[in-house]
Scaffold this motif. Structure first.
Motif, mmCIF file in Angstrom:
data_model
loop_
_atom_site.group_PDB
_atom_site.id
_atom_site.type_symbol
_atom_site.label_atom_id
_atom_site.label_comp_id
_atom_site.label_asym_id
_atom_site.label_seq_id
_atom_site.Cartn_x
_atom_site.Cartn_y
_atom_site.Cartn_z
ATOM 1 N N LEU A 157 28.769 -28.087 -7.827
ATOM 2 C CA LEU A 157 27.554 -27.277 -7.789
ATOM 3 C C LEU A 157 27.900 -25.859 -8.236
ATOM 4 O O LEU A 157 28.823 -25.244 -7.704
ATOM 5 C CB LEU A 157 26.981 -27.269 -6.377
ATOM 6 N N ILE A 158 27.163 -25.357 -9.199
ATOM 7 C CA ILE A 158 27.443 -24.043 -9.763
ATOM 8 C C ILE A 158 26.309 -23.094 -9.392
ATOM 9 O O ILE A 158 25.156 -23.325 -9.760
ATOM 10 C CB ILE A 158 27.610 -24.133 -11.289
ATOM 11 N N TYR A 159 26.641 -22.063 -8.662
ATOM 12 C CA TYR A 159 25.717 -21.104 -8.040
ATOM 13 C C TYR A 159 24.402 -21.756 -7.614
ATOM 14 O O TYR A 159 23.329 -21.370 -8.046
ATOM 15 C CB TYR A 159 25.489 -19.840 -8.879
ATOM 16 N N ALA B 279 32.789 -35.938 -2.434
ATOM 17 C CA ALA B 279 33.646 -34.758 -2.528
ATOM 18 C C ALA B 279 32.868 -33.673 -3.264
ATOM 19 O O ALA B 279 32.243 -33.924 -4.292
ATOM 20 C CB ALA B 279 34.922 -35.104 -3.270
ATOM 21 N N THR B 280 32.897 -32.469 -2.715
ATOM 22 C CA THR B 280 32.028 -31.405 -3.204
ATOM 23 C C THR B 280 32.813 -30.147 -3.533
ATOM 24 O O THR B 280 33.626 -29.690 -2.730
ATOM 25 C CB THR B 280 30.960 -31.070 -2.139
ATOM 26 N N ILE B 281 32.538 -29.611 -4.696
ATOM 27 C CA ILE B 281 33.093 -28.327 -5.110
ATOM 28 C C ILE B 281 31.911 -27.421 -5.413
ATOM 29 O O ILE B 281 31.018 -27.792 -6.183
ATOM 30 C CB ILE B 281 33.992 -28.486 -6.350
ATOM 31 N N VAL B 282 31.882 -26.262 -4.778
ATOM 32 C CA VAL B 282 30.811 -25.301 -5.001
ATOM 33 C C VAL B 282 31.422 -24.029 -5.575
ATOM 34 O O VAL B 282 32.367 -23.484 -5.017
ATOM 35 C CB VAL B 282 30.046 -24.981 -3.702
ATOM 36 N N VAL B 283 30.851 -23.582 -6.681
ATOM 37 C CA VAL B 283 31.291 -22.351 -7.325
ATOM 38 C C VAL B 283 30.134 -21.363 -7.278
ATOM 39 O O VAL B 283 29.027 -21.677 -7.733
ATOM 40 C CB VAL B 283 31.709 -22.602 -8.794
ATOM 41 N N THR B 284 30.400 -20.192 -6.699
ATOM 42 C CA THR B 284 29.376 -19.160 -6.627
ATOM 43 C C THR B 284 29.906 -17.873 -7.247
ATOM 44 O O THR B 284 31.102 -17.730 -7.487
ATOM 45 C CB THR B 284 28.945 -18.882 -5.176
ATOM 46 N N ALA B 285 29.001 -16.939 -7.467
ATOM 47 C CA ALA B 285 29.349 -15.617 -7.971
ATOM 48 C C ALA B 285 29.307 -14.635 -6.811
ATOM 49 O O ALA B 285 28.422 -14.717 -5.954
ATOM 50 C CB ALA B 285 28.361 -15.194 -9.052
ATOM 51 N N GLU B 286 30.245 -13.721 -6.790
ATOM 52 C CA GLU B 286 30.295 -12.750 -5.692
ATOM 53 C C GLU B 286 29.016 -11.918 -5.607
ATOM 54 O O GLU B 286 28.495 -11.691 -4.510
ATOM 55 C CB GLU B 286 31.487 -11.823 -5.883
ATOM 56 N N TRP C 255 34.932 -24.352 -1.599
ATOM 57 C CA TRP C 255 34.058 -23.283 -2.083
ATOM 58 C C TRP C 255 34.889 -22.239 -2.784
ATOM 59 O O TRP C 255 35.898 -21.780 -2.249
ATOM 60 C CB TRP C 255 33.303 -22.660 -0.914
ATOM 61 N N ARG C 256 34.494 -21.886 -3.978
ATOM 62 C CA ARG C 256 35.148 -20.811 -4.721
ATOM 63 C C ARG C 256 34.098 -19.774 -5.087
ATOM 64 O O ARG C 256 33.123 -20.086 -5.775
ATOM 65 C CB ARG C 256 35.801 -21.336 -5.984
ATOM 66 N N GLU C 257 34.294 -18.567 -4.592
ATOM 67 C CA GLU C 257 33.432 -17.450 -4.961
ATOM 68 C C GLU C 257 34.153 -16.669 -6.059
ATOM 69 O O GLU C 257 35.249 -16.164 -5.843
ATOM 70 C CB GLU C 257 33.169 -16.554 -3.753
ATOM 71 N N GLU C 258 33.548 -16.611 -7.221
ATOM 72 C CA GLU C 258 34.157 -15.918 -8.352
ATOM 73 C C GLU C 258 33.966 -14.403 -8.193
ATOM 74 O O GLU C 258 32.844 -13.912 -8.198
ATOM 75 C CB GLU C 258 33.546 -16.396 -9.674
#
Length: 148
Positions: free
Chosen positions: A16-18, A76-83, A107-110
């Motif tokens: 999931l992207i933002y 399995a879930t990967i979430v990428v968000t923007a700071e 979760w990765r916050e860019e």
């Protein structure tokens, strides 16, 4: 993913992207980045109304996954968000709930990026690096591997 749990065909993973997941509007990033460039809380309200036709969907986990009470058996879930995005807190909350239910989530916050940063991947090195990480995560999930 929530609607398809236990179905005949299930996803091996989701990236999931933002994403807008129906988080708490008083959450940290909703307040801190209420007027963020490219997506403000006011913009989110407009898009939510357009998406739902103005209907109350707060209880519908297929539209607002954080409203679900059961986070088990999700892929399995990967979430990428923007700071710098009001939606960033949603990614953190979603992954925590999946982990608490015994699932796999990351979760990765860019840092220093804004909502829709992928549009800048050809001109902003941080956005390009984030894009490459997303591609690697999708490839790993496609091979049924957990990259984190």
């Amino acid at each position: 993913a929530h609607a398809n749990r236990g179905g005949a065909r299930t996803a091996v993973g989701q990236v999931l992207i933002y994403p807008a997941l129906g988080g708490e509007p008083t959450g940290c990033s909703y307040v801190r980045h209420a007027d963020a460039p490219l997506l403000s809380v006011k913009d989110m309200e407009f898009y939510h109304a357009a998406r739902t036709g103005g209907e109350n969907v707060a209880e519908d986990p297929t539209l607002e996954p954080l409203a679900d009470t059961d986070f088990s058996s999700l892929p399995a879930t990967i979430v990428v968000t923007a700071e710098c995005d009001p939606l960033s807190s949603d990614g953190d909350a979603y992954c925590r709930r999946i982990l608490e239910a015994g699932g796999k989530a990351f979760w990765r916050e860019e840092p220093r990026l804004v909502h829709s940063f992928l549009r800048a991947r050809r001109t902003v090195s941080r956005a390009q690096a984030a894009f490459e990480g997303i591609i690697a995560a999708v490839a790993a999930l496609g091979r049924n591997e957990w990259p984190y």
